[in-house]
Design an enzyme around this catalytic site. Structure first.
Site, PDB file in Angstrom:
ATOM      1  CG  ASP A 163      -0.377  -0.154   2.536  1.00  0.00           C
ATOM      2  OD1 ASP A 163       0.837  -0.490   2.620  1.00  0.00           O
ATOM      3  OD2 ASP A 163      -1.067   0.066   3.544  1.00  0.00           O
ATOM      4  N   GLY A 201      -7.683  -6.088  17.804  1.00  0.00           N
ATOM      5  CA  GLY A 201      -6.225  -6.084  17.692  1.00  0.00           C
ATOM      6  C   GLY A 201      -5.629  -7.327  17.087  1.00  0.00           C
ATOM      7  CE1 TYR A 236       3.682  -0.164   7.603  1.00  0.00           C
ATOM      8  CE2 TYR A 236       4.216   2.003   8.484  1.00  0.00           C
ATOM      9  CZ  TYR A 236       3.487   1.208   7.623  1.00  0.00           C
ATOM     10  OH  TYR A 236       2.571   1.779   6.778  1.00  0.00           O
ATOM     11  CG  ASP A 256      -6.966  -1.937   7.398  1.00  0.00           C
ATOM     12  OD1 ASP A 256      -6.564  -2.710   6.506  1.00  0.00           O
ATOM     13  OD2 ASP A 256      -6.327  -1.703   8.441  1.00  0.00           O
TER      14      ASP A 256
END
Ligand code: ADP
Ligand code: MG
Length: 383
Positions: free
Chosen positions: A35, A119, A219, A169
């Site tokens: 993404d 989560g 990340y 999402d």
């Protein structure tokens, strides 16, 4: 049923009759870490969902009740700001975005609850934002488009939950269709549905129940490494602004200009984008075997080249490889924990689940959770 319980709770708390809305979680079939490289993802909405009972209250108050946590939150509609109540932020963040767009929300009551594990990487947060955004848009007759609501939900997550998420999402939860996967172009937001005729097969998730602290720092490092790759590759073609613009042939041609590490990172992203395309084709021709192979390849790339897996995720995928009734499996989400997504025969669910529970518990001393999911419609009003 949950919906009835929510309505009962609503009338008990607020003494009025609510309207009912539903918003689902999502899986991502393939297309991980693509993404933020302007690439492609391939998610689908699932039958794990949150329901919302909502009505105007005519008293300038926002009154929210989390059925699952049994917690109440109240504030004045003119004083919307970040709260110390964690879950309320997802809803307050949505209201704040409506206000930013000059669509004023008046007093509103809401009771919500559902069955998306929190989560676990199934996007309960996006479901929460989307469902509330959809409900407000409907109740106050704002006629905002779906894509507008998706962007409101995403900004709520950025600004009130403090999570700099991409758009997948919220998009998947809003645009989902029963038995359809969505190929989404994260650069243009163009999308295309592919049929998920799973027949004797189904998707099943195995939750490692771990979340290693490396996740957020790694990340950020991966994002920088991708940018580094782009900065070098664009010297050979100025049209390249993201790894999305690079194909495998091009990458191989200029391999020597990249360090071994940056090459590995780029290799994963470029191949993963190509796998989304291949997965789309596989579904068009109903080739589930091929889809499964692509899922395994995706996991291998995430483990060896992108290096965002962990021993728990690898173990679950290794176990799935031993079972010929599983067509494919891979880690899903950012990595370092969360769930694996498995494509397996429906009549193997029980046997496979039991094996995973026993072997994972034996190896890691943790009881994993297993969820079967069906592909469902996106956010909407309940009839
Ligand atoms: P994920 O989106 O992967 O499920 P997140 O950490 O992004 O995980 O979001 C989880 C948070 O969303 C929870 O900590 C909670 O604040 C909120 N949330 C989600 N679903 C519910 C629910 N049914 N009831 C209350 N809060 C919820
Ligand atoms: Mg989330």
């Amino acid at each position: 049923m949950l919906r009835e319980k929510l309505i009962d709770k609503f009338t008990e708390l607020f003494h009025s009759q609510p309207e009912l809305f539903r918003s689902p979680g999502r899986i991502n079939i393939i297309g991980e870490h693509t993404d933020y490289n302007d690439g492609f993802v391939f998610p689908a909405a699932i039958n794990k969902e949150i329901f919302f009972a909502v009505a105007k209250n005519n008293v300038e108050k926002i009154r929210l009740y989390s059925y699952d946590l049994n917690e109440f939150f109240e504030t004045n509609i003119l004083k919307i700001s970040k709260s110390t109540c964690h879950w309320a932020n997802y809803l307050l963040g949505v209201i704040a975005q409506f206000h930013k767009e000059n669509t004023q929300i008046q007093g509103i009551d809401c009771v919500f609850g559902g069955n998306i594990p929190l989560g676990a990487g199934l996007s309960s947060s996006a479901a929460l934002e989307n469902g509330f955004a959809f409900a407000l848009n409907s109740i106050f007759n704002f006629s905002k488009s779906k894509i507008n609501l998706v962007k409101i939900a995403q900004k709520a997550e950025h600004e009130y939950a403090g999570v700099q998420c991409g758009i997948m999402d919220q998009f998947a939860s809003m645009y989902g269709l029963e038995n359809m996967a969505i190929k989404l172009d994260c650069r243009t937001l163009e999308y295309e549905y592919a049929p998920l005729n799973l027949g004797a097969y189904t998707f099943l998730l195995c939750n490692t129940k771990v979340s290693h602290s490396l996740a957020s720092s790694e990340y950020n490092i991966r994002r920088r490494q991708c940018e580094e790759g782009v900065a070098i590759l664009k010297k050979f073609d100025s049209k390249i602004t993201a790894l999305r613009d690079v194909n495998s042939l091009f990458l191989e041609a200029y391999k020597e200009s990249l360090s071994a590490l940056i090459y590995k990172r780029c290799k994963f992203v470029v191949s993963e984008n190509e796998r989304v395309y291949k997965a789309f084709k596989a579904l068009e021709t109903n080739d589930l075997y091929k889809l499964g192979q692509l899922m395994y390849q995706s996991h291998k790339g995430l483990r060896n080249n992108y290096e965002v897996s962990c021993s728990e995720l690898d173990f679950l995928v290794e176990e799935s490889l031993k079972n010929s009734n599983v067509l494919g499996a891979r880690m899903m989400g950012g990595g370092f924990g969360g769930c694996t997504l498995n494509l397996l025969r429906i009549n193997e669910i029980e046997n496979f689940s039991q094996h995973i529970i026993d072997s994972y518990k034996m190896k890691f001393g943790i009881e994993p959770e297993i969820y079967t999911v069906q592909i469902a419609n996106g956010t909407g009003a309940c009839k």
